[in-house]
Motif scaffolding. Structure first.
Motif, mmCIF file in Angstrom:
data_model
loop_
_atom_site.group_PDB
_atom_site.id
_atom_site.type_symbol
_atom_site.label_atom_id
_atom_site.label_comp_id
_atom_site.label_asym_id
_atom_site.label_seq_id
_atom_site.Cartn_x
_atom_site.Cartn_y
_atom_site.Cartn_z
ATOM 1 N N ARG A 1 -3.342 -3.128 1.459
ATOM 2 C CA ARG A 1 -3.666 -1.642 1.359
ATOM 3 C C ARG A 1 -4.499 -1.289 2.439
ATOM 4 O O ARG A 1 -4.591 -0.486 3.306
ATOM 5 C CB ARG A 1 -4.166 -1.143 0.037
ATOM 6 C CG ARG A 1 -4.354 0.179 -0.115
ATOM 7 C CD ARG A 1 -4.583 0.442 -1.520
ATOM 8 N NE ARG A 1 -4.879 1.835 -1.821
ATOM 9 C CZ ARG A 1 -5.837 2.688 -1.377
ATOM 10 N NH1 ARG A 1 -7.222 1.732 -0.958
ATOM 11 N NH2 ARG A 1 -5.939 3.720 -1.748
ATOM 12 N N PRO B 1 4.052 -0.457 -1.230
ATOM 13 C CA PRO B 1 3.094 0.648 -2.183
ATOM 14 C C PRO B 1 1.984 1.322 -1.348
ATOM 15 O O PRO B 1 1.923 2.497 -1.936
ATOM 16 C CB PRO B 1 2.554 -0.631 -3.222
ATOM 17 C CG PRO B 1 3.611 -1.697 -3.387
ATOM 18 C CD PRO B 1 3.890 -1.858 -1.952
ATOM 19 N N GLU C 1 1.942 5.006 -1.182
ATOM 20 C CA GLU C 1 0.704 6.074 -1.529
ATOM 21 C C GLU C 1 0.488 6.889 -0.276
ATOM 22 O O GLU C 1 -0.013 8.274 -0.896
ATOM 23 C CB GLU C 1 -0.527 5.011 -1.792
ATOM 24 C CG GLU C 1 -1.935 5.767 -2.339
ATOM 25 C CD GLU C 1 -3.008 4.693 -2.503
ATOM 26 O OE1 GLU C 1 -3.254 4.431 -1.367
ATOM 27 O OE2 GLU C 1 -2.852 4.132 -3.515
ATOM 28 N N GLN D 1 0.133 11.299 -1.012
ATOM 29 C CA GLN D 1 -0.925 11.793 -0.408
ATOM 30 C C GLN D 1 -0.655 12.834 0.616
ATOM 31 O O GLN D 1 -1.593 13.516 1.203
ATOM 32 C CB GLN D 1 -1.903 10.924 -0.243
ATOM 33 C CG GLN D 1 -2.554 10.042 -1.215
ATOM 34 C CD GLN D 1 -3.279 9.140 -0.902
ATOM 35 O OE1 GLN D 1 -3.415 8.791 0.237
ATOM 36 N NE2 GLN D 1 -4.099 8.655 -2.089
#
Length: 333
Positions: free
Chosen positions: A120, A160, A164, A168
């Motif tokens: 991430r 993922p 995300e 956003q």
């Protein structure tokens, strides 16, 4: 199927629209040969002038050089007048003392190294660095790049993290870019993907994506951007030694490409024009991105794309056994 490929199309349900012809920016990163700064900027200016304001780049391309050059060429232009995509999955870092640059086909590149990173934090850091090189606040599309050997990391963290960013509204459309259509088909089936960039697998010479990827995209409402429409150069100039998949073309494929060229010549249509138009026979195809190392190449691609191609040419290719009869054709009438 009758589908004139003109006019912008939306990528999935993302709200992002792209013109049918775009610029693949790997050559701006000195792919195989050096391209001067002014020439690189002229390529981008020409793309904008001919209505091909869809730019696809990546950190991988020249170790950030493509993004930097594209950013300089676009500086000061209205951000609403072009669509921009880049990629994540390869994070760039400075070279360690004594470490040499791995060009991977790119020459005269900055002193950086590539690191595979699907975490991430790595995805976000890679995108932030791309935005800085490009000189923009946001890109429209982000692809996870060449992930065929990293699917565990993609499912665990890479996608993922990208989803995300989309949630956003940091990016508007997300997907995958590679030349493995079967892997793309699996990812589209499993994940909420807006668009995929598929290189070389849906061309006058290859139907692989028609059999695995395109049916899934049609079912899921996922758009396809095609790259590699000339199959590394074989469909641009089918002469002895012509490249196919970045290696000399096998004899059988070279012979088939020459037969395609001969039929096109009967209709006074360049083989390159037919190669550029063919993928648009399938309705999931939204755009084609084609590389150019000189402004003249970009102008030629734009002229080829708008070239009139009679429906009889496509029917003749089928009748000669050069296209399978079940393939969708970009007919105009």
């Amino acid at each position: 199927m009758r589908y004139p490929p003109y006019g912008p199309r939306e990528l999935g349900r993302s709200g992002v629209t792209v013109p049918p012809l775009g610029l693949g920016c790997a050559p701006l990163g000195n792919l195989y040969r050096a391209v001067g700064e002014e020439r690189a900027q002229d390529v981008v200016r020409t793309a904008l002038a001919v209505g091909a304001g869809h730019f696809d780049t990546a950190p991988h391309y020249g170790l950030g050089l493509s993004e930097e050059r594209l950013g300089r060429a676009l500086r000061g232009r209205d951000r609403a007048t072009y669509t921009l995509s880049t990629k994540v999955g390869r994070r760039l870092r400075p070279l360690a003392p004594g470490e040499e640059t791995a060009g991977e086909g790119f020459v005269d590149t900055p002193a950086r190294a590539r690191v595979r990173d699907f975490s991430r934090a790595g995805i976000r850091a890679t995108l932030e660095a791309s935005l800085e090189r490009l000189g923009v606040d946001a890109v429209d599309i982000v692809y996870l790049h060449d992930v065929e050997d990293h699917l565990h990391e993609v499912y665990e963290t890479g996608f993922p993290a990208l989803a995300e960013l989309r949630a956003q509204r940091v990016v508007r459309a997300i997907g995958f870019g590679m030349n493995h259509s079967g892997v793309l088909a699996r990812l589209v089936a499993d994940l909420d993907v807006d668009v995929v960039l598929c290189a070389g697998r849906w061309t006058l010479l290859e139907r692989t994506a028609f059999d695995d990827l395109l049916p899934v995209c049609a079912r899921r409402g996922t758009s396809v951007v095609v790259g590699g429409v000339y199959n590394s150069g074989l469909l641009a100039d089918p002469s002895p030694g012509a490249p196919y998949n970045y290696a000399p073309a096998p004899g059988a494929l070279l012979d088939r490409a020459r037969q395609l060229a001969a039929v096109c010549a009967r209709f006074d249509v360049p083989l390159k024009a037919a190669a550029l138009r063919f993928p648009f026979g399938h309705r999931s195809v939204a755009s084609a991105v084609v590389g150019a190392a000189a402004p003249e190449e970009m102008a030629e691609n734009a002229a080829l794309f708008t070239r009139h191609i009679p429906d009889e040419l496509w029917h003749t290719l089928v009748a000669r056994g050069l296209l399978d009869p079940d393939l969708p054709l970009p007919l105009t009438e």
